[in-house]
Design a protein around this motif. Structure first.
Motif, short mmCIF file in Angstrom:
data_model
loop_
_atom_site.label_atom_id
_atom_site.label_comp_id
_atom_site.label_asym_id
_atom_site.label_seq_id
_atom_site.Cartn_x
_atom_site.Cartn_y
_atom_site.Cartn_z
N VAL A 1 13.45 31.46 -12.73
CA VAL A 1 13.53 32.60 -11.81
C VAL A 1 12.17 32.83 -11.14
CG1 VAL A 1 14.06 35.05 -11.59
CG2 VAL A 1 15.32 33.66 -13.23
N LEU A 2 11.09 32.70 -11.94
CA LEU A 2 9.75 32.89 -11.37
C LEU A 2 9.43 31.82 -10.33
CD1 LEU A 2 7.38 34.01 -14.27
CD2 LEU A 2 8.49 35.37 -12.51
N LEU A 3 10.11 30.69 -10.42
CA LEU A 3 9.87 29.62 -9.47
C LEU A 3 10.89 29.63 -8.33
CD1 LEU A 3 9.10 26.85 -12.07
CD2 LEU A 3 7.55 27.51 -10.23
N GLY A 4 11.88 30.50 -8.45
CA GLY A 4 12.91 30.58 -7.42
C GLY A 4 13.79 29.34 -7.35
N GLU B 1 3.76 41.25 -6.90
CA GLU B 1 4.23 40.77 -5.59
C GLU B 1 4.62 39.28 -5.68
OE1 GLU B 1 4.93 42.67 -3.12
OE2 GLU B 1 5.49 41.00 -1.83
N ALA B 2 3.81 38.51 -6.40
CA ALA B 2 4.12 37.08 -6.56
C ALA B 2 5.47 36.90 -7.27
CB ALA B 2 3.00 36.38 -7.34
N VAL B 3 5.73 37.75 -8.27
CA VAL B 3 7.01 37.69 -9.00
C VAL B 3 8.15 37.98 -8.02
CG1 VAL B 3 8.42 38.78 -10.79
CG2 VAL B 3 6.01 38.29 -11.25
N PRO C 1 4.48 31.22 -7.95
CA PRO C 1 3.41 31.40 -8.94
C PRO C 1 2.20 32.08 -8.30
CG PRO C 1 4.26 29.16 -9.01
CD PRO C 1 4.91 29.82 -7.84
N LEU C 2 1.60 33.00 -9.01
CA LEU C 2 0.46 33.76 -8.48
C LEU C 2 -0.65 32.84 -7.96
CD1 LEU C 2 -1.00 36.56 -8.16
CD2 LEU C 2 -2.03 36.09 -10.39
N LEU C 3 -0.92 31.76 -8.68
CA LEU C 3 -2.01 30.89 -8.27
C LEU C 3 -1.76 30.21 -6.93
CD1 LEU C 3 -3.10 31.21 -11.28
CD2 LEU C 3 -4.15 29.02 -10.83
N PHE D 1 0.37 31.80 -4.61
CA PHE D 1 0.55 32.93 -3.68
C PHE D 1 -0.80 33.56 -3.31
CE2 PHE D 1 1.38 37.61 -3.40
CZ PHE D 1 1.98 37.58 -2.16
N ALA D 2 -1.63 33.80 -4.30
CA ALA D 2 -2.92 34.48 -4.04
C ALA D 2 -3.98 33.95 -5.01
CB ALA D 2 -2.75 35.99 -4.20
N PRO D 3 -4.49 32.74 -4.75
CA PRO D 3 -5.42 32.13 -5.72
C PRO D 3 -6.72 32.90 -5.91
CG PRO D 3 -5.18 30.76 -3.73
CD PRO D 3 -4.19 31.86 -3.62
N ASN D 4 -7.06 33.79 -4.96
CA ASN D 4 -8.30 34.54 -5.11
C ASN D 4 -8.12 35.96 -5.63
OD1 ASN D 4 -10.02 32.46 -4.27
ND2 ASN D 4 -9.35 32.80 -2.15
N SER D 5 -6.89 36.29 -6.05
CA SER D 5 -6.66 37.62 -6.61
C SER D 5 -7.34 37.70 -7.98
CB SER D 5 -5.16 37.87 -6.75
OG SER D 5 -4.61 36.91 -7.62
N PRO D 6 -7.65 38.93 -8.42
CA PRO D 6 -8.35 39.06 -9.71
C PRO D 6 -7.62 38.35 -10.87
CG PRO D 6 -8.31 41.15 -8.56
CD PRO D 6 -7.47 40.22 -7.76
N ALA D 7 -6.31 38.56 -10.98
CA ALA D 7 -5.57 37.96 -12.11
C ALA D 7 -5.58 36.43 -12.00
CB ALA D 7 -4.15 38.50 -12.16
N ALA D 8 -5.46 35.91 -10.77
CA ALA D 8 -5.46 34.45 -10.59
C ALA D 8 -6.81 33.86 -11.02
CB ALA D 8 -5.16 34.10 -9.14
N LYS D 9 -7.89 34.55 -10.66
CA LYS D 9 -9.22 34.06 -11.07
C LYS D 9 -9.37 34.10 -12.58
CE LYS D 9 -11.93 35.07 -6.97
NZ LYS D 9 -12.79 36.07 -6.34
N ASP D 10 -8.87 35.17 -13.20
CA ASP D 10 -8.94 35.27 -14.67
C ASP D 10 -8.19 34.10 -15.32
OD1 ASP D 10 -10.24 37.71 -14.39
OD2 ASP D 10 -8.39 38.88 -14.63
N ILE D 11 -7.01 33.79 -14.79
CA ILE D 11 -6.17 32.74 -15.39
C ILE D 11 -6.81 31.36 -15.17
CG2 ILE D 11 -3.92 31.59 -15.29
CD1 ILE D 11 -2.70 34.38 -14.68
N SER D 12 -7.41 31.15 -14.00
CA SER D 12 -8.08 29.88 -13.76
C SER D 12 -9.24 29.68 -14.73
CB SER D 12 -8.63 29.81 -12.33
OG SER D 12 -7.56 29.94 -11.42
#
Ligand SMILES: Nc1ncnc2c1ncn2[C@@H]1O[C@H](COP(=O)(O)OP(=O)(O)O)[C@@H](O)[C@H]1O
Ligand SMILES: [Mg+2]
Length: 269
Positions: free
Chosen positions: A52-55, A218-220, A225-227, A229-240
């Motif tokens: 579902v997260l991948l559509g 929003e990515a959901v 995937p957030l990375l 959709f928005a690779p520079n968002s705070p959560a994406a940077k944390d996950i990277s």
């Protein structure tokens, strides 16, 4: 097949809705961007939702692997080159209710292919059902996802306690998700770690934290995937950053971790 090169891990939590599926998907993405070969396995047999997260709507799922004419390759979905997913579907019979022959078939088919990946990552359902505990016991590493909510803390502690006392597991990595500040994240980890030290004699390892970030919501919604959709968002940077930490951990503990079997045998669950 190189059994010693695959790191297997599960992502789990006591409470549902803390962010496991998003974390595993985006960690997988980040690792794949670092040129790692990654297989995600949806082990949430109650509420499968990696697809579902991948559509996407996969034609086959984990359950089809039980049929003799279906191989793991037939079920795998390619997300990106070198990044595959083994979908589940809601309502698969509980693993522990399968007889040993069926467990054995599933295990052999999986293990044949698992060795071709650098990372095999299992997305678990919430709670402490026997199926969840069994999947948690299979891989080499376990990541517990906790949020600053008191209920998430108590449920994570309960899960660690059951795995420690009933399955003899003592090594856990922790990710604090949905933290509003580094201080809140640190306090959350310390609380869980203190309880585990005092009552279970277990020391947890802190993998870091992920900011609460509306971009992820929003990515959901966009089923991306957030990375991506928005690779520079705070959560994406944390996950990277976390993915790089996991890669270092794998290198630093190569002998100790990769020496273990990729998955423990199903029949001994
Ligand atoms: N870092 C975060 N920031 C904001 N919302 C989040 C974050 N992580 C998770 N969420 C919210 O939690 C929901 C559930 O996430 P999900 O990954 O499906 O959890 P789980 O797999 O643990 O049930 C997401 O749809 C999102 O709305
Ligand atoms: Mg989930």
């Amino acid at each position: 097949m190189n059994r010693n090169n695959t790191l297997s891990l599960s992502v789990m939590s006591g409470k549902g809705g803390v962010g496991k599926t998003n974390i595993i998907l985006n960690l997988g993405y980040a690792l794949n961007r670092e040129r790692m070969k990654v297989m995600l396995m949806d082990c949430d047999l109650g509420l499968a939702n990696l697809d579902v997260l991948l559509g996407i709507s996969p034609e086959r799922n984990l359950h089809d692997l039980l049929r003799s004419d279906v191989d793991t390759e037939d079920v795998l979905v390619c997300i990106e080159e070198g990044f595959d997913m083994l979908p589940a579907t809601s309502g698969i019979p509980e693993l522990v209710e399968m007889d040993e022959d069926l467990q054995d078939i599933l295990f052999r088919k999986l293990i044949n292919l698992a060795g071709e990946y650098d990372y095999l990552m299992l997305d678990l359902g919430a709670g402490i059902s026997n199926t969840v505990l069994s999947f948690a016991t299979l891989p080499q590493l376990r990541i517990v996802v906790v949020t600053p909510e008191p209920t998430s803390l108590t449920d994570s502690y309960a899960m660690i306690k059951v795995l420690a006392t009933q399955r003899g597991i003592k090594d856990f990595l922790v990710i604090v998700n949905q933290a509003t500040s580094p201080a809140e994240a640190a306090q959350t980890f310390e609380r869980l770690d203190a309880a585990c030290r005092n009552f279970l004699n277990i020391e947890l390892r802190n993998l870091g934290f992920i900011h609460q970030d509306r971009t992820l919501v929003e990515a959901v919604r966009r089923q991306t995937p957030l990375l991506k959709f928005a690779p520079n968002s705070p959560a994406a940077k944390d996950i990277s950053a976390m993915a790089r930490k996991i890669m270092r951990y794998r290198e630093d503990n190569r002998e100790r971790i990769l020496g273990r079997p990729i998955l423990k045998d199903f029949p001994s669950l």
